[in-house]
Design a protein around this motif. Structure first.
Motif, PDB file in Angstrom:
ATOM      1  N   LEU A 194       0.966  -1.115   0.445  1.00 32.01           N
ATOM      2  CA  LEU A 194      -0.202  -0.153   0.023  1.00 32.01           C
ATOM      3  C   LEU A 194       0.866   1.828  -0.409  1.00 32.01           C
ATOM      4  CD1 LEU A 194      -2.845  -0.808   2.668  1.00 32.01           C
ATOM      5  CD2 LEU A 194      -3.007  -0.209  -0.112  1.00 32.01           C
ATOM      6  N   GLY A 195       2.296   1.660  -0.951  1.00 32.32           N
ATOM      7  CA  GLY A 195       2.994   2.413  -1.614  1.00 32.32           C
ATOM      8  C   GLY A 195       1.990   3.576  -1.423  1.00 32.32           C
ATOM      9  N   VAL A 196       2.868   4.912  -1.946  1.00 33.06           N
ATOM     10  CA  VAL A 196       1.639   5.525  -2.728  1.00 33.06           C
ATOM     11  C   VAL A 196       1.450   5.254  -4.106  1.00 33.06           C
ATOM     12  CG1 VAL A 196       2.603   8.578  -3.187  1.00 33.06           C
ATOM     13  CG2 VAL A 196       2.893   7.112  -0.735  1.00 33.06           C
ATOM     14  N   ASP A 197       0.113   6.204  -4.731  1.00 33.87           N
ATOM     15  CA  ASP A 197      -0.101   5.712  -6.041  1.00 33.87           C
ATOM     16  C   ASP A 197      -1.339   4.589  -6.048  1.00 33.87           C
ATOM     17  OD1 ASP A 197       0.094   8.652  -6.397  1.00 33.87           O
ATOM     18  OD2 ASP A 197       2.216   8.198  -7.248  1.00 33.87           O
ATOM     19  N   ALA A 232      -0.475   9.175   0.653  1.00 36.59           N
ATOM     20  CA  ALA A 232       0.548   9.090   1.801  1.00 36.59           C
ATOM     21  C   ALA A 232       0.711   7.626   2.474  1.00 36.59           C
ATOM     22  CB  ALA A 232       0.252  10.160   2.407  1.00 36.59           C
ATOM     23  N   ARG A 233       1.768   7.858   3.096  1.00 36.03           N
ATOM     24  CA  ARG A 233       2.279   6.681   3.706  1.00 36.03           C
ATOM     25  C   ARG A 233       3.695   6.988   4.811  1.00 36.03           C
ATOM     26  NH1 ARG A 233       3.523   1.610   5.698  1.00 36.03           N
ATOM     27  NH2 ARG A 233       2.623  -0.291   4.821  1.00 36.03           N
ATOM     28  N   LYS A 286       3.442  -2.033  10.949  1.00 35.14           N
ATOM     29  CA  LYS A 286       2.538  -1.134  10.991  1.00 35.14           C
ATOM     30  C   LYS A 286       2.910  -0.126  10.813  1.00 35.14           C
ATOM     31  CE  LYS A 286       0.632  -2.292  15.325  1.00 35.14           C
ATOM     32  NZ  LYS A 286       1.320  -2.253  17.055  1.00 35.14           N
ATOM     33  N   GLY A 287       1.737   0.344  10.575  1.00 35.80           N
ATOM     34  CA  GLY A 287       1.481   1.606   9.594  1.00 35.80           C
ATOM     35  C   GLY A 287       0.055   2.157   9.522  1.00 35.80           C
ATOM     36  N   TYR A 288       0.462   3.188   8.784  1.00 32.39           N
ATOM     37  CA  TYR A 288      -0.947   3.884   7.993  1.00 32.39           C
ATOM     38  C   TYR A 288      -0.824   4.454   7.116  1.00 32.39           C
ATOM     39  CZ  TYR A 288       0.424   8.148  10.557  1.00 32.39           C
ATOM     40  OH  TYR A 288       1.409   9.237  10.505  1.00 32.39           O
ATOM     41  N   ALA A 289      -1.788   3.866   5.698  1.00 32.68           N
ATOM     42  CA  ALA A 289      -2.186   5.097   4.449  1.00 32.68           C
ATOM     43  C   ALA A 289      -2.824   5.984   4.551  1.00 32.68           C
ATOM     44  CB  ALA A 289      -2.447   3.728   3.386  1.00 32.68           C
ATOM     45  N   CYS A 290      -3.184   7.105   4.529  1.00 33.55           N
ATOM     46  CA  CYS A 290      -3.728   8.298   3.852  1.00 33.55           C
ATOM     47  C   CYS A 290      -4.639   7.767   2.413  1.00 33.55           C
ATOM     48  CB  CYS A 290      -3.417   9.325   3.974  1.00 33.55           C
ATOM     49  SG  CYS A 290      -2.211   9.503   5.281  1.00 33.55           S
ATOM     50  N   MET A 291      -6.178   7.713   2.509  1.00 32.59           N
ATOM     51  CA  MET A 291      -6.768   6.898   0.871  1.00 32.59           C
ATOM     52  C   MET A 291      -7.510   8.290   0.861  1.00 32.59           C
ATOM     53  SD  MET A 291      -5.482   4.033   1.447  1.00 32.59           S
ATOM     54  CE  MET A 291      -6.366   2.886  -0.296  1.00 32.59           C
TER      55      MET A 291
END
Length: 205
Positions: free
Chosen positions: A51-54, A79-80, A118-123
């Motif tokens: 789930l990288g950028v784009d 953004a990731r 662990k992280g978060y993706a801005c969708m």
């Protein structure tokens, strides 16, 4: 003119499914999670970073990464970040929702160590509606152009400016400044926004 009040933005209530409404950056917004099971059963394969950028993701229970050309693609990563959202950078202003990624050990990962951190993706939704847009009534951040209603003493929640939400807008954030004394004299409510300009100057909607 009435003396301006100060209010912080309350967290929104939780929705059913893996995409739950939870507080982000001191404002209400949609967020979600990719648990260990969904991540391990659906390895990335579409980029160097899960789930990288784009890259794109489906939405709903078992949400996972899918090709952006897929009919299942619902939103794109703008953004990731690794780590906890509460401790990391804020998502871009026009983020519609946030996907929280639990640490897992899938068959494929970006650096070959057998783990997706662990992280978060801005969708951002691929199609309308965009609750993260100014006045949209959602998203993980409250920004200039958003509307709020009183939800308790010293607390407000975001709602759609066009009145389509369950609660009618009472105030609209007209500008963001570093300090309260920078707000225009017409301000009747100070809203806690966070970021480099943490004070929102709001007037009756």
């Amino acid at each position: 003119m009435r003396r301006a009040r100060f209010a912080r933005v309350m967290c929104a209530p939780v929705l059913v499914g893996v995409l739950a409404l939870m507080g982000c950056q001191k404002s209400p917004g949609a967020s979600g999670s990719l648990n260990d099971t969904s991540a391990s059963k659906s390895p990335s394969g579409y980029g160097l970073v899960f789930l990288g950028v784009d890259e794109c993701a489906s939405r709903g229970r078992g949400s996972t990464e899918v090709p952006c050309t897929s009919e299942k693609a619902q939103a794109q990563v703008i953004a990731r970040y690794d780590g906890r959202q509460s401790e990391g950078p804020a998502c871009p202003a026009y983020t519609d929702f946030v996907l929280h990624i639990s640490e897992s050990r899938p068959a494929y990962d970006e650096d070959g160590d057998g783990a997706v951190p662990k992280g978060y993706a801005c969708m951002r939704n691929l199609e309308s509606p965009h609750p993260g847009d100014p006045g949209g009534g959602g998203g993980p951040r409250t920004i200039v152009g958003d509307c709020v209603y009183t939800a308790g003493k010293g607390e407000v929640r975001e709602t759609a400016c066009d009145g389509s939400g369950e609660n009618k807008p009472e105030f609209k954030v007209r500008s963001a400044v570093q300090n309260r004394d920078k707000c225009p004299k017409s301000t009747e409510l100070y809203v806690q926004l966070g970021g480099s300009k943490p004070v929102g100057c709001a007037v009756p909607a």
